[in-house]
Design an enzyme around this catalytic site. Structure first.
Site, PDB file in Angstrom:
ATOM      1  N   ASP A  13       0.966  -1.244  -0.084  1.00  0.00           N
ATOM      2  CA  ASP A  13       0.076  -0.030  -0.071  1.00  0.00           C
ATOM      3  C   ASP A  13       0.701   1.135   0.077  1.00  0.00           C
ATOM      4  O   ASP A  13       0.378   2.213   0.696  1.00  0.00           O
ATOM      5  CB  ASP A  13      -0.879   0.007   1.005  1.00  0.00           C
ATOM      6  CG  ASP A  13      -1.916  -1.400   1.330  1.00  0.00           C
ATOM      7  OD1 ASP A  13      -2.233  -1.803   0.353  1.00  0.00           O
ATOM      8  OD2 ASP A  13      -1.964  -1.781   2.579  1.00  0.00           O
ATOM      9  N   GLU A  14       1.941   1.343  -0.576  1.00  0.00           N
ATOM     10  CA  GLU A  14       2.854   2.322  -0.668  1.00  0.00           C
ATOM     11  C   GLU A  14       2.485   3.463  -1.828  1.00  0.00           C
ATOM     12  O   GLU A  14       3.094   4.529  -1.850  1.00  0.00           O
ATOM     13  CB  GLU A  14       4.321   1.923  -1.003  1.00  0.00           C
ATOM     14  CG  GLU A  14       4.904   1.337   0.236  1.00  0.00           C
ATOM     15  CD  GLU A  14       4.983  -0.478  -0.039  1.00  0.00           C
ATOM     16  OE1 GLU A  14       4.162  -0.638  -1.051  1.00  0.00           O
ATOM     17  OE2 GLU A  14       5.341  -1.144   0.770  1.00  0.00           O
ATOM     18  N   LYS A  16       1.974   2.273  -5.147  1.00  0.00           N
ATOM     19  CA  LYS A  16       2.808   1.733  -6.579  1.00  0.00           C
ATOM     20  C   LYS A  16       2.056   1.960  -7.664  1.00  0.00           C
ATOM     21  O   LYS A  16       2.374   2.455  -8.480  1.00  0.00           O
ATOM     22  CB  LYS A  16       3.282   0.189  -6.284  1.00  0.00           C
ATOM     23  CG  LYS A  16       3.936  -0.304  -5.008  1.00  0.00           C
ATOM     24  CD  LYS A  16       4.401  -1.731  -4.956  1.00  0.00           C
ATOM     25  CE  LYS A  16       3.186  -2.467  -4.500  1.00  0.00           C
ATOM     26  NZ  LYS A  16       2.828  -2.288  -3.081  1.00  0.00           N
ATOM     27  N   LYS A  18      -0.065   4.317  -8.582  1.00  0.00           N
ATOM     28  CA  LYS A  18       0.124   5.537  -9.067  1.00  0.00           C
ATOM     29  C   LYS A  18       1.350   5.872  -9.679  1.00  0.00           C
ATOM     30  O   LYS A  18       1.458   6.308 -10.799  1.00  0.00           O
ATOM     31  CB  LYS A  18       0.022   6.776  -7.826  1.00  0.00           C
ATOM     32  CG  LYS A  18      -0.064   7.846  -8.504  1.00  0.00           C
ATOM     33  CD  LYS A  18       0.364   9.168  -7.395  1.00  0.00           C
ATOM     34  CE  LYS A  18       0.919  10.065  -8.186  1.00  0.00           C
ATOM     35  NZ  LYS A  18       0.720  11.387  -7.303  1.00  0.00           N
ATOM     36  N   GLY A  40      -4.312  -4.505  -4.390  1.00  0.00           N
ATOM     37  CA  GLY A  40      -5.034  -3.515  -5.060  1.00  0.00           C
ATOM     38  C   GLY A  40      -4.258  -2.271  -5.544  1.00  0.00           C
ATOM     39  O   GLY A  40      -3.992  -1.496  -4.601  1.00  0.00           O
ATOM     40  N   HIS A  41      -3.959  -1.876  -6.645  1.00  0.00           N
ATOM     41  CA  HIS A  41      -3.250  -0.832  -6.931  1.00  0.00           C
ATOM     42  C   HIS A  41      -4.268   0.268  -7.650  1.00  0.00           C
ATOM     43  O   HIS A  41      -4.902   0.001  -8.515  1.00  0.00           O
ATOM     44  CB  HIS A  41      -2.208  -1.139  -8.259  1.00  0.00           C
ATOM     45  CG  HIS A  41      -1.334  -2.148  -7.548  1.00  0.00           C
ATOM     46  ND1 HIS A  41      -0.242  -2.687  -8.368  1.00  0.00           N
ATOM     47  CD2 HIS A  41      -0.989  -2.380  -6.372  1.00  0.00           C
ATOM     48  CE1 HIS A  41       0.577  -3.510  -7.679  1.00  0.00           C
ATOM     49  NE2 HIS A  41       0.212  -3.226  -6.406  1.00  0.00           N
ATOM     50  N   ARG A 145       3.408 -29.263  -6.084  1.00  0.00           N
ATOM     51  CA  ARG A 145       3.199 -29.842  -7.347  1.00  0.00           C
ATOM     52  C   ARG A 145       1.840 -30.475  -7.541  1.00  0.00           C
ATOM     53  O   ARG A 145       1.737 -31.546  -8.268  1.00  0.00           O
ATOM     54  CB  ARG A 145       4.418 -30.976  -7.470  1.00  0.00           C
ATOM     55  CG  ARG A 145       5.525 -30.380  -7.541  1.00  0.00           C
ATOM     56  CD  ARG A 145       6.848 -31.014  -6.976  1.00  0.00           C
ATOM     57  NE  ARG A 145       6.624 -31.414  -5.748  1.00  0.00           N
ATOM     58  CZ  ARG A 145       7.391 -32.136  -4.913  1.00  0.00           C
ATOM     59  NH1 ARG A 145       8.432 -32.873  -5.471  1.00  0.00           N
ATOM     60  NH2 ARG A 145       7.316 -32.263  -3.637  1.00  0.00           N
ATOM     61  N   GLN A 225       2.325  -5.980  -2.995  1.00  0.00           N
ATOM     62  CA  GLN A 225       2.553  -5.998  -1.757  1.00  0.00           C
ATOM     63  C   GLN A 225       3.919  -5.198  -1.274  1.00  0.00           C
ATOM     64  O   GLN A 225       4.148  -4.410  -1.926  1.00  0.00           O
ATOM     65  CB  GLN A 225       2.409  -7.495  -1.207  1.00  0.00           C
ATOM     66  CG  GLN A 225       1.208  -8.054  -1.180  1.00  0.00           C
ATOM     67  CD  GLN A 225       0.860  -8.919  -2.583  1.00  0.00           C
ATOM     68  OE1 GLN A 225       1.691  -9.373  -3.157  1.00  0.00           O
ATOM     69  NE2 GLN A 225      -0.604  -8.682  -2.979  1.00  0.00           N
ATOM     70  N   GLY A 303     -10.966  -3.104   1.963  1.00  0.00           N
ATOM     71  CA  GLY A 303     -11.686  -1.820   2.675  1.00  0.00           C
ATOM     72  C   GLY A 303     -11.225  -1.990   4.246  1.00  0.00           C
ATOM     73  O   GLY A 303     -11.944  -1.132   4.977  1.00  0.00           O
ATOM     74  N   ARG A 306      -6.423   0.325   7.692  1.00  0.00           N
ATOM     75  CA  ARG A 306      -5.058   0.226   7.824  1.00  0.00           C
ATOM     76  C   ARG A 306      -4.338   0.884   8.995  1.00  0.00           C
ATOM     77  O   ARG A 306      -4.823   1.745   9.681  1.00  0.00           O
ATOM     78  CB  ARG A 306      -4.380   0.884   6.659  1.00  0.00           C
ATOM     79  CG  ARG A 306      -4.573   0.346   5.396  1.00  0.00           C
ATOM     80  CD  ARG A 306      -3.759   1.059   4.028  1.00  0.00           C
ATOM     81  NE  ARG A 306      -4.208   0.435   2.632  1.00  0.00           N
ATOM     82  CZ  ARG A 306      -4.267   1.430   1.694  1.00  0.00           C
ATOM     83  NH1 ARG A 306      -4.166   2.711   1.857  1.00  0.00           N
ATOM     84  NH2 ARG A 306      -4.807   0.719   0.742  1.00  0.00           N
ATOM     85  N   ASP A 334       2.391  14.730   1.228  1.00  0.00           N
ATOM     86  CA  ASP A 334       1.190  15.705   1.867  1.00  0.00           C
ATOM     87  C   ASP A 334       0.526  15.328   2.803  1.00  0.00           C
ATOM     88  O   ASP A 334      -0.314  16.136   3.604  1.00  0.00           O
ATOM     89  CB  ASP A 334       0.377  16.109   0.592  1.00  0.00           C
ATOM     90  CG  ASP A 334      -0.512  14.788   0.156  1.00  0.00           C
ATOM     91  OD1 ASP A 334       0.182  14.012  -0.306  1.00  0.00           O
ATOM     92  OD2 ASP A 334      -1.463  14.517   0.158  1.00  0.00           O
TER      93      ASP A 334
HETATM   94  P1  IMP Z   1      -2.769 -12.859   1.566  1.00  0.00           P
HETATM   95  O1  IMP Z   1      -1.778 -12.216   0.698  1.00  0.00           O
HETATM   96  O2  IMP Z   1      -4.152 -12.841   1.387  1.00  0.00           O
HETATM   97  O3  IMP Z   1      -2.248 -14.348   1.880  1.00  0.00           O
HETATM   98  O4  IMP Z   1      -2.366 -12.087   2.966  1.00  0.00           O
HETATM   99  C1  IMP Z   1      -1.079 -12.147   3.679  1.00  0.00           C
HETATM  100  C2  IMP Z   1      -1.060 -10.749   4.471  1.00  0.00           C
HETATM  101  O5  IMP Z   1      -0.651  -9.932   3.298  1.00  0.00           O
HETATM  102  C3  IMP Z   1      -2.287 -10.335   5.249  1.00  0.00           C
HETATM  103  O6  IMP Z   1      -1.642  -9.372   6.245  1.00  0.00           O
HETATM  104  C4  IMP Z   1      -2.471  -9.185   4.091  1.00  0.00           C
HETATM  105  O7  IMP Z   1      -3.447  -7.973   4.705  1.00  0.00           O
HETATM  106  C5  IMP Z   1      -1.471  -8.674   3.455  1.00  0.00           C
HETATM  107  N1  IMP Z   1      -1.529  -8.226   2.026  1.00  0.00           N
HETATM  108  C6  IMP Z   1      -1.679  -9.276   1.061  1.00  0.00           C
HETATM  109  N2  IMP Z   1      -1.878  -8.212  -0.066  1.00  0.00           N
HETATM  110  C7  IMP Z   1      -1.626  -6.969   0.438  1.00  0.00           C
HETATM  111  C8  IMP Z   1      -1.549  -5.719  -0.256  1.00  0.00           C
HETATM  112  O8  IMP Z   1      -1.900  -5.544  -1.782  1.00  0.00           O
HETATM  113  N3  IMP Z   1      -1.394  -4.664   0.427  1.00  0.00           N
HETATM  114  C9  IMP Z   1      -1.369  -4.743   1.624  1.00  0.00           C
HETATM  115  N4  IMP Z   1      -1.251  -5.775   2.460  1.00  0.00           N
HETATM  116  C10 IMP Z   1      -1.540  -6.857   1.698  1.00  0.00           C
END
Ligand code: IMP
Length: 425
Positions: A13-14, A16, A18, A40-41, A145, A225, A303, A306, A334
């Protein structure tokens, strides 16, 4: 020609999506290399906001080819919906614009159910807080596998046989632990529809990226991630199941490391985390609430609110080292505009000992107490700045200090969600 990898250096969620959208102006190929629709980008273009989960963020540029590399786990139904939704909003997506690696492993309904069941059965302190998208079980099947790959989508008879056998296998486990079994016939009908839709997009994308590299094209690898969710380097077991770090770009697409020119590390000006697991600089007070409110810190996929905290130079420096970050893209500067003082974590107190390198034991990270250095705030809006010179002095000092602490130079600064609220440092 330039071949760059873009990764998150914190907990995801940095911002990326954008930064990738901004960087893809001159890029020929954008490739995802790991993760799945847990990502979720968010990309905002004018008044339109798009949240991409599997489709690479280059999709909004007419000339850019998007690739979903072999390291990604693909849910056929989710990809079908995402493509259809984007097409309905007027985005041009066809097999000429988007390719899915034939080697991608599929996320199937039993993976999602297993993700949910495992998470529900974990005791309260051990819950990972997964996105319940079936990511972990799908990667587990790949390593065991027993996975089904995208190449199998084109042959429905073969796919049906494999899918039914795997679903029956999982159903026997669900029955054994008292979980309602999946309806194999109904699930197959749904998969068949998605398979027919996705099959034309499936290609040997190892050839696509290698040909693009040998033709001198610009390629951008889009990480999902972030470093501390990496299955090897992250705060295990509170991680995702893939290599989110820059090395994953090669194993996740089939391009040799010798081609990589540049690594961009995307880093928020503060820190957030979704899901469970240690987070040394997490705030539980009104400052944390303020960061969440001003930063709109709610998960783009689930949703969920954070968790928010101050910038952590200990974890971020380690992360820049593992990723080999050449330049930082610092986002959401900002969001800090209104604070009088901005603490920055420069070390951890671990049982009375000062530590400046990220511990590998998650128990140590959990008990680490942040040692802060305080920076003066700037109390002025940065959203209209379009160069470093247009930033308040204290905002520039803040950027200089975090860059010095993490030992990586600042390349890009983002001061708002829109495309144009970005500048080169
Ligand atoms: P999973 O990837 O659904 O197995 O979740 C494992 C961990 O990664 C959990 O703490 C999620 O909240 C976190 N996580 C997975 N995808 C994202 C992402 O795109 N942004 C932030 N945290 C993520």
């Amino acid at each position: 020609m330039s071949i760059s990898v873009l990764v998150g250096v914190q907990w995801g969620d940095e911002g990326k999506g954008k930064i990738i959208d901004v960087l893809t102006r001159d890029v020929d190929v954008v490739a995802r290399f790991q993760g799945g629709n847990n990502a979720g980008h968010t990309v905002e273009i004018g008044d339109e906001k798009y949240v991409l989960h599997l489709v690479p963020s280059g999709i909004f540029r007419d000339e850019t080819l998007c690739v979903i590399g072999n390291g990604v786990v693909v849910a056929p139904d989710a990809l079908k919906s995402e493509i259809s939704d984007l097409q309905e909003r007027g985005i041009d997506i066809s097999p000429a614009k988007l390719e899915v690696s034939s080697r991608c492993h599929l996320i199937l309904p039993y993976h999602r159910l297993m993700d949910e069941v495992r998470e529900a059965r974990r005791s309260s302190g051990n819950k990972i807080g997964t996105t319940k998208r079936g990511i972990g079980p799908a990667y587990a099947d790949k390593a065991s596998r027993t996975g089904i790959r995208a190449v199998e989508l084109a042959d429905l008879a073969r796919l049906e046989e494999r899918f039914r056998a795997q679903t029956e296998y999982y159903n026997s486990i669900f029955a054994g632990i008292g979980v309602e079994q999946l309806d194999v016939d109904a699930e197959w009908e749904a998969l068949k529809t998605a398979a027919e839709f996705i099959a034309p997009y499936v290609k040997d994308t190892v050839l696509t990226v290698n040909r693009a590299a040998s033709q001198g094209k610009n390629i951008l690898f889009e990480g999902a991630q972030g470093m501390w969710l990496d299955v090897d380097y992250g705060t295990y077991p509170f991680v995702t199941s893939s290599n989110t770090t820059s090395g994953g770009a090669c194993t996740g697409t089939g391009l040799s490391p010798k081609y990589i020119d540049n690594v961009v590390g995307v880093m928020k000006a503060y820190t957030t985390r979704v899901g469970a697991g240690p987070f040394p600089t997490e705030l539980f007070d009104e400052m944390g609430e303020e960061l969440r409110r001003v930063g709109g810190e709610f998960g783009a996929t689930t949703g969920r609110p954070r968790r928010c905290g101050w910038f952590d130079a200990v974890s971020s420096r380690y992360s820049c080292m593992v990723n080999g970050v050449d330049e930082l893209a610092i986002t959401k500067l900002d969001v800090l505009d209104g604070f009088d003082e901005i603490p920055v974590c420069v070390a951890y107190d671990l049982d009375g000992k000062k530590v400046t390198d990220m511990p590998s034991d998650t128990r140590d990270i959990t008990s680490a107490k942040p040692i802060y250095e305080s920076m003066p705030g700037w109390k002025a809006s940065t959203s209209d700045a379009r160069s470093l010179d247009e930033l308040p002095d204290n905002a520039r000092r803040y950027l200089d200090r975090i860059s010095e602490l993490v030992e990586a130079k600042v390349g890009i600064v983002s001061v708002g969600p829109n495309r144009d609220q970005t500048f080169q440092a």
